[in-house]
Design an enzyme around this catalytic site. Structure first.
Site, PDB file in Angstrom:
ATOM      1  N   GLU A   1      16.460  36.346 -79.904  1.00  0.00           N
ATOM      2  CA  GLU A   1      16.665  35.248 -80.767  1.00  0.00           C
ATOM      3  C   GLU A   1      15.038  36.272 -81.693  1.00  0.00           C
ATOM      4  O   GLU A   1      14.845  36.470 -81.221  1.00  0.00           O
ATOM      5  CB  GLU A   1      15.802  34.241 -80.395  1.00  0.00           C
ATOM      6  CG  GLU A   1      15.472  33.344 -81.208  1.00  0.00           C
ATOM      7  CD  GLU A   1      14.874  31.840 -81.031  1.00  0.00           C
ATOM      8  OE1 GLU A   1      13.785  31.038 -81.394  1.00  0.00           O
ATOM      9  OE2 GLU A   1      14.583  31.595 -79.663  1.00  0.00           O
TER      10      GLU A   1
ATOM     11  N   ASP B   1      13.475  35.668 -85.455  1.00  0.00           N
ATOM     12  CA  ASP B   1      13.620  33.621 -86.177  1.00  0.00           C
ATOM     13  C   ASP B   1      12.490  34.750 -87.494  1.00  0.00           C
ATOM     14  O   ASP B   1      11.640  35.398 -87.957  1.00  0.00           O
ATOM     15  CB  ASP B   1      12.237  33.523 -85.619  1.00  0.00           C
ATOM     16  CG  ASP B   1      12.583  32.922 -84.071  1.00  0.00           C
ATOM     17  OD1 ASP B   1      13.864  32.546 -84.381  1.00  0.00           O
ATOM     18  OD2 ASP B   1      11.665  33.029 -82.926  1.00  0.00           O
TER      19      ASP B   1
ATOM     20  N   GLU C   1      10.798  31.616 -89.297  1.00  0.00           N
ATOM     21  CA  GLU C   1       9.949  30.441 -89.835  1.00  0.00           C
ATOM     22  C   GLU C   1       8.851  30.049 -90.850  1.00  0.00           C
ATOM     23  O   GLU C   1       8.164  30.560 -90.827  1.00  0.00           O
ATOM     24  CB  GLU C   1       9.021  29.971 -87.712  1.00  0.00           C
ATOM     25  CG  GLU C   1      10.171  30.630 -86.735  1.00  0.00           C
ATOM     26  CD  GLU C   1       9.209  29.620 -85.409  1.00  0.00           C
ATOM     27  OE1 GLU C   1       9.807  28.906 -84.884  1.00  0.00           O
ATOM     28  OE2 GLU C   1       8.797  30.511 -85.027  1.00  0.00           O
TER      29      GLU C   1
END
Length: 287
Positions: free
Chosen positions: A105, A107, A109
């Site tokens: 993953e 990310d 955010e």
């Protein structure tokens, strides 16, 4: 000296050409061509014939969308405007994610905040199910008032997170010394969701009187190598894809200076320097 000036100008031209090409494609590709709504259907609005998507979140639900297929390398980008006003506890996410156990993953955010306080942008990298590699920066602009570009370059040599074409994080492929590096095909995902943990360590909760919260997304073309198997198709590692070319194996001189400036002025948390969590720095932090 003249050769150095030439290289400097060439690098600038390459950056400008790439930005123009991406922007041109953004104006052509609509949402439905590469993406689909994955949850919160009645909280997703299509704007300008699919050239823009608005995700909303209220007390009943958040919302999200994802790419129709998975990828094994590329330069992934989205133009995003995050919720304004009081957005504490609200998380806007844009990331790549693999399926199954021991997932990979990458990310972005956006951690909302009380009205008038700055947003924090958090990045994270998971490889083979291991994450906890958070870095956080304070943005040098207000991400709630207009769209800005957020990009992830992922090739066999490095992962680079960009904000408005400025590198804010570099994660090198150090798998040769035992450091995890993404090896699975990943889907592109965007979401707006309840992240009560996100503001002041979870102490500042969502103020639902400001709902619905709204995040807007543009730029739905994809510069990536399609990979349909769980693990990356070897074809996606080929230098025939421009993002795998040698010039993208490391930052150029201009980008390196930009990156150092971000680390010095805007980074407010780096897991590599958190000795309470990691008395001994993780191996990748030493390289």
């Amino acid at each position: 000296m003249s050769s150095l000036i030439f290289i400097f100008l060439l690098v600038i031209v390459l950056h400008v050409v790439l930005a123009r090409e991406i922007r041109r494609n953004e104006e052509i590709i609509s949402f439905d061509q590469n993406y689909k709504v994955t949850w919160g259907d009645n909280h997703v609005m299509s704007i300008n014939q699919g050239k823009e998507i608005q995700l909303t979140m209220d007390y009943s639900s958040g919302s999200g969308f994802a790419s129709k297929i998975t990828y094994g390398s590329g330069l992934f980008h989205m133009r995003i405007k995050v919720p304004g006003r009081d957005s504490a506890g609200v998380v806007t996410a844009y990331y790549l994610n693999s399926q199954g156990n021991s997932h990979d993953e990458l990310d972005f955010e956006f951690l909302g905040n009380r009205e008038g306080k700055p947003y924090t942008l958090q990045t994270n990298v998971y490889a083979n199910g291991e994450g906890s590699r958070e870095q956080r920066i304070s943005l040098w602009f207000d991400p709630t008032t207009d769209f800005h570009d957020y990009k992830i370059l992922w090739n066999p040599h490095q992962i680079v997170f960009y904000v408005d074409n400025i590198p804010i994080r570099v994660y090198k492929n150090n798998s040769n010394i035992g450091v995890g590096y993404p090896t699975k095909s990943m889907q592109i995902i965007a979401s707006l969701w309840n992240g009560d943990w996100a503001t002041d360590g979870g102490q500042t909760k969502i103020n639902w009187t400001y709902a619905p919260f709204k995040a807007n997304f543009q730029g739905f073309d994809v510069s990536g190598c399609q990979s349909q198997s769980l693990n990356i198709d070897q074809n996606c590692l080929s230098n025939s894809y421009w993002w795998n070319d040698k010039q993208y194996w490391q930052l150029d001189l201009i980008a390196q200076k930009q990156y150092e400036n971000v680390k010095q002025k805007y980074m407010n948390y780096d897991y590599c320097k958190d000795r309470q969590r990691y008395p001994i720095a993780p191996l990748e932090c030493l390289h």
